[in-house]
Motif scaffolding. Structure first.
Motif, PDB file in Angstrom:
ATOM      1  N   THR A  35       0.862  -1.177   0.000  1.00 42.24           N
ATOM      2  CA  THR A  35       0.000   0.000   0.000  1.00 42.24           C
ATOM      3  C   THR A  35       0.904   1.235   0.000  1.00 42.24           C
ATOM      4  OG1 THR A  35      -0.079   0.263   2.413  1.00 42.24           O
ATOM      5  CG2 THR A  35      -1.634  -1.325   1.411  1.00 42.24           C
ATOM      6  N   THR A  37       1.598   3.148   2.254  1.00 40.42           N
ATOM      7  CA  THR A  37       2.337   3.281   3.517  1.00 40.42           C
ATOM      8  C   THR A  37       3.173   2.047   3.855  1.00 40.42           C
ATOM      9  OG1 THR A  37       0.405   2.469   4.755  1.00 40.42           O
ATOM     10  CG2 THR A  37       0.613   4.858   4.464  1.00 40.42           C
ATOM     11  N   SER A  38       3.257   1.088   2.942  1.00 41.06           N
ATOM     12  CA  SER A  38       4.030  -0.122   3.218  1.00 41.06           C
ATOM     13  C   SER A  38       5.515   0.189   3.364  1.00 41.06           C
ATOM     14  CB  SER A  38       3.839  -1.151   2.096  1.00 41.06           C
ATOM     15  OG  SER A  38       2.537  -1.683   2.111  1.00 41.06           O
ATOM     16  N   ASP A  39       6.176  -0.588   4.234  1.00 44.25           N
ATOM     17  CA  ASP A  39       7.605  -0.392   4.437  1.00 44.25           C
ATOM     18  C   ASP A  39       8.397  -1.512   3.780  1.00 44.25           C
ATOM     19  OD1 ASP A  39       7.216  -2.563   6.188  1.00 44.25           O
ATOM     20  OD2 ASP A  39       6.918  -1.217   7.883  1.00 44.25           O
ATOM     21  N   ARG A  58      13.867   5.390   8.507  1.00 41.65           N
ATOM     22  CA  ARG A  58      13.623   5.809   7.127  1.00 41.65           C
ATOM     23  C   ARG A  58      14.955   5.877   6.402  1.00 41.65           C
ATOM     24  NH1 ARG A  58       8.759   7.427   5.378  1.00 41.65           N
ATOM     25  NH2 ARG A  58       7.131   7.552   6.984  1.00 41.65           N
TER      26      ARG A  58
END
Length: 240
Positions: A35, A37-39, A58
């Motif tokens: 999505t 916001t996926s990491d 990050r």
């Protein structure tokens, strides 16, 4: 996944972990379920310090979850996956892209985890099945008898999780938590020709709208597969 994601993950590993034995990129970005916001889920294998630890950060604009293991730590988490029937580490390694493999452990561990994933978890014991049936029956009674809208919604959410868990583990499939529980049940439905994932989600939404009947019906159908409601005569051994 995008080539950028893979290259960024490999760049992070090379920059931060030059002494690593192996590293893998797994999770939603590799499985095609990402999505906005996926990491990036990156697992790394070391012989010793600084492992084991986990870290969130990050890197070049990407959110990253780091899982830095020793072999002993990895064995611990893989054993926990099998005990809980929730393949968090098994999936991160077994369904991954190898970022680094300095001694052959990257590919061999990936293949080993993939084999365990494909084999599925251990079947439920008779006691585990009875406990699951009892727990769901108890929640079902709580839901039917509840007059408070907020409590009823929370009970329905708990009932969704317990029923999905039983459907999966009772059929010899891995289970999960949160979104992975829904994803595992949807994958089971795809192969079995059922629609439990949609039905249970619809049931929770219906409870939020004041109608508990859909989830009661779906949960009762699921219980029937494994012997039906179970309350009278249930016993559980206490601690030694």
């Amino acid at each position: 996944m995008s080539i950028d994601g893979f290259d960024i993950a490999r760049s992070l590993v090379c920059e931060r972990f030059p002494g690593a034995r192996a590293a893998w990129l797994g999770g939603s970005t590799v499985l095609g379920m990402a999505t906005p916001t996926s990491d990036l889920d990156i697992s790394v294998l070391f012989d010793g310090r600084p492992a084991p630890y986990s870290e969130s950060l990050r890197y070049q604009g990407w959110p990253v979850e780091l899982f830095v293991h020793t072999e002993e730590a990895m064995r611990h988490f893989l054993a926990k996956d099998r005990k809980d029937r929730r393949p968090a580490t098994l999936r991160l390694i077994g369904r991954s892209l190898v970022l680094l493999d300095n001694d052959g452990s990257g590919e061999s561990l990936r293949e080993g985890c993939a084999t365990q994933l494909a084999a599925g978890p251990d079947p439920l014991t008779a006691q585990e099945l009875q406990s699951a049936r009892y727990g769901i029956t108890d929640r079902l009674d709580d839901l039917v008898g509840c007059a408070d809208d907020d409590e009823r919604l929370l009970i329905a959410t708990d009932l969704w999780q317990a029923t999905a868990d039983l459907l999966l583990t009772g059929h010899g499939h891995w289970t999960g938590t949160g979104k992975w529980l829904h994803r595992e049940l949807a994958a089971f439905d795809h192969h079995a020709g059922t629609e439990y994932a949609k039905a249970l989600a619809h049931g929770v939404r219906s409870v939020a709208q004041g109608n508990p009947e859909p989830i009661v019906e779906t949960v009762t159908q699921a219980l029937t597969i494994f012997g039906g409601r179970f309350f009278d005569g249930f016993t559980a051994q206490g601690p030694a």
